[in-house]
Design an enzyme around this catalytic site. Structure first.
Site, PDB file in Angstrom:
ATOM      1  CE1 TYR A  26      -5.217  -1.667   4.337  1.00  0.00           C
ATOM      2  CE2 TYR A  26      -3.902   0.315   4.011  1.00  0.00           C
ATOM      3  CZ  TYR A  26      -4.550  -0.798   3.501  1.00  0.00           C
ATOM      4  OH  TYR A  26      -4.524  -1.034   2.134  1.00  0.00           O
ATOM      5  CB  SER A  32      -0.854  -0.023   1.269  1.00  0.00           C
ATOM      6  OG  SER A  32      -1.461   1.221   1.519  1.00  0.00           O
TER       7      SER A  32
HETATM    8  P1  NAP Z   1     -12.025  -4.838  -1.212  1.00  0.00           P
HETATM    9  O1  NAP Z   1     -12.751  -4.458  -2.450  1.00  0.00           O
HETATM   10  O2  NAP Z   1     -12.589  -4.481   0.128  1.00  0.00           O
HETATM   11  O3  NAP Z   1     -11.737  -6.425  -1.289  1.00  0.00           O
HETATM   12  C1  NAP Z   1     -11.140  -7.091  -0.215  1.00  0.00           C
HETATM   13  C2  NAP Z   1     -10.983  -8.549  -0.577  1.00  0.00           C
HETATM   14  O4  NAP Z   1     -10.378  -9.231   0.555  1.00  0.00           O
HETATM   15  C3  NAP Z   1     -12.310  -9.223  -0.846  1.00  0.00           C
HETATM   16  O5  NAP Z   1     -12.156 -10.166  -1.866  1.00  0.00           O
HETATM   17  C4  NAP Z   1     -12.586  -9.904   0.486  1.00  0.00           C
HETATM   18  O6  NAP Z   1     -13.388 -11.066   0.371  1.00  0.00           O
HETATM   19  C5  NAP Z   1     -11.202 -10.304   0.938  1.00  0.00           C
HETATM   20  N1  NAP Z   1     -11.215 -10.518   2.368  1.00  0.00           N
HETATM   21  C6  NAP Z   1     -11.400  -9.602   3.337  1.00  0.00           C
HETATM   22  N2  NAP Z   1     -11.433 -10.199   4.538  1.00  0.00           N
HETATM   23  C7  NAP Z   1     -11.264 -11.524   4.316  1.00  0.00           C
HETATM   24  C8  NAP Z   1     -11.217 -12.661   5.160  1.00  0.00           C
HETATM   25  N3  NAP Z   1     -11.350 -12.578   6.482  1.00  0.00           N
HETATM   26  N4  NAP Z   1     -11.032 -13.873   4.597  1.00  0.00           N
HETATM   27  C9  NAP Z   1     -10.929 -13.996   3.243  1.00  0.00           C
HETATM   28  N5  NAP Z   1     -10.954 -12.951   2.397  1.00  0.00           N
HETATM   29  C10 NAP Z   1     -11.125 -11.728   2.935  1.00  0.00           C
HETATM   30  O7  NAP Z   1     -10.569  -4.219  -1.171  1.00  0.00           O
HETATM   31  P2  NAP Z   1      -9.491  -3.888  -2.298  1.00  0.00           P
HETATM   32  O8  NAP Z   1      -9.387  -2.419  -2.359  1.00  0.00           O
HETATM   33  O9  NAP Z   1      -9.717  -4.656  -3.520  1.00  0.00           O
HETATM   34  O10 NAP Z   1      -8.189  -4.392  -1.540  1.00  0.00           O
HETATM   35  C11 NAP Z   1      -7.447  -5.534  -1.897  1.00  0.00           C
HETATM   36  C12 NAP Z   1      -6.068  -5.411  -1.293  1.00  0.00           C
HETATM   37  O11 NAP Z   1      -5.433  -4.251  -1.818  1.00  0.00           O
HETATM   38  C13 NAP Z   1      -6.073  -5.242   0.223  1.00  0.00           C
HETATM   39  O12 NAP Z   1      -4.968  -5.922   0.784  1.00  0.00           O
HETATM   40  C14 NAP Z   1      -5.912  -3.747   0.382  1.00  0.00           C
HETATM   41  O13 NAP Z   1      -5.343  -3.411   1.613  1.00  0.00           O
HETATM   42  C15 NAP Z   1      -4.976  -3.440  -0.758  1.00  0.00           C
HETATM   43  N6  NAP Z   1      -4.935  -2.045  -1.192  1.00  0.00           N
HETATM   44  C16 NAP Z   1      -6.059  -1.428  -1.656  1.00  0.00           C
HETATM   45  C17 NAP Z   1      -5.950  -0.109  -2.083  1.00  0.00           C
HETATM   46  C18 NAP Z   1      -7.113   0.659  -2.643  1.00  0.00           C
HETATM   47  O14 NAP Z   1      -6.959   1.857  -2.905  1.00  0.00           O
HETATM   48  N7  NAP Z   1      -8.261   0.054  -2.861  1.00  0.00           N
HETATM   49  C19 NAP Z   1      -4.735   0.566  -2.020  1.00  0.00           C
HETATM   50  C20 NAP Z   1      -3.631  -0.112  -1.522  1.00  0.00           C
HETATM   51  C21 NAP Z   1      -3.746  -1.426  -1.116  1.00  0.00           C
HETATM   52  P3  NAP Z   1     -14.969 -11.037   0.734  1.00  0.00           P
HETATM   53  O15 NAP Z   1     -15.630 -10.488  -0.495  1.00  0.00           O
HETATM   54  O16 NAP Z   1     -15.294 -12.447   0.991  1.00  0.00           O
HETATM   55  O17 NAP Z   1     -15.142 -10.157   1.915  1.00  0.00           O
END
Ligand code: NAP
Length: 253
Positions: free
Chosen positions: A158, A145
């Protein structure tokens, strides 16, 4: 030829958090490059399955709660049962909890650290052990991140998890390079997903974020596909311990 090195034909990739957002984008990107996909999330992944199968790849969905280490064994065994080997792990599943640091709860600390860091490390360890057994190396991509580099606001657990994940990416890279295992990370910038919806809904935060992004827009999960395919492929065989920012220029400001 160089473009052949980017092909993932015949490879098997486990992508955690593949139900939506960045994980779904990366799963489909790896499938487009030729990989078979094992998706892990707490819920059914119909949309991801449809998109992966739509580009001609196989999809195995494993419903599991990654807040504990319990599902790790099953993820490895079901992947091997269906596909016979593992070549790529994308540690993408992650959560965020927003609360002022003065009031931050132990629950919000533990939940985030457990999924984003503890399970990510021990799943990488289990997959790396399998890579060593198979004897042909492998690729591990951790999703870091901007808060692997910066402090952020209201998100101490986080930031702790993502800074630590970037750190242990390098530890794993150092120890496992000798097995031809490449451990690297992608640090996405501000990507439009459920994770960042509260930021986009706050007009002041949204404006200040957009003002700082040289590309002038939020990223989309599709923006991560190229970096993921690269780091998963033979084109990245000499990359170890790198944190690749895909951020529209955010860190350059
Ligand atoms: P998101 O849309 O909230 O998706 C999160 C994913 O993680 C979903 O597939 C969710 O599955 C899964 N997950 C969460 N808790 C879980 C658990 N207990 N067991 C199994 N799966 C779980 O978030 P995103 O933005 O795509 O984020 C994905 C990654 O990128 C994360 O590590 C986040 O920190 C990182 N990231 C995101 C951003 C951003 O700007 N969006 C920036 C930097 C880093 P369910 O659908 O089953 O809940």
């Amino acid at each position: 030829m160089i473009l052949d090195k980017f092909s993932l034909k015949g490879k098997v990739a486990i992508v955690t958090g593949a139900s939506r957002g960045i994980g779904r984008g990366i799963a489909v990107g790896l499938a487009e490059a030729g990989a078979q996909i094992v998706g892990v999330a707490t819920r059914k992944m119909e949309e991801t399955k449809a998109q992966v199968e739509g580009v001609g790849a196989d999809f195995l969905g494993i419903e599991a709660d990654l807040s504990s280490l319990d599902p790790i064994e099953e993820i490895i065994s079901r992947t091997l049962e269906k596909f016979g080997h593992i070549d790529i792990l994308v540690n993408n599943a992650g959560i965020i909890r927003r609360q002022p640091s003065l009031e931050f709860s132990l629950e919000n600390w533990d939940q985030v650290i457990n999924i984003n860091l503890r399970t990510a490390f021990f799943l990488a360890q289990a997959v790396a052990r399998q890579f060593v057994k198979q004897g042909a190396g492998g690729k591990i991509i951790n999703i870091a991140s901007m808060l692997s580099f910066q402090g952020g606001i209201l998100v101490p657990s986080y930031t702790a998890s993502k800074s630590a994940l970037a750190g242990v990416t390098k530890t794993m890279a150092n120890e496992w390079a000798k097995y031809n295992i490449n451990v690297n990370a992608i640090a996405p910038g501000y990507i439009a997903t459920d994770n960042t919806a509260p930021l986009r809904e706050d007009p002041d935060r949204n404006r200040s974020i957009l003002e700082r992004i040289p590309a002038g827009r939020w990223g989309s999960p599709d923006d991560l596909k190229g970096a993921a395919v690269f780091l998963a492929s033979a084109a990245a065989d000499y990359l170890h311990g790198h944190i690749l920012a895909v951020d529209g220029g955010w860190l350059a400001r």
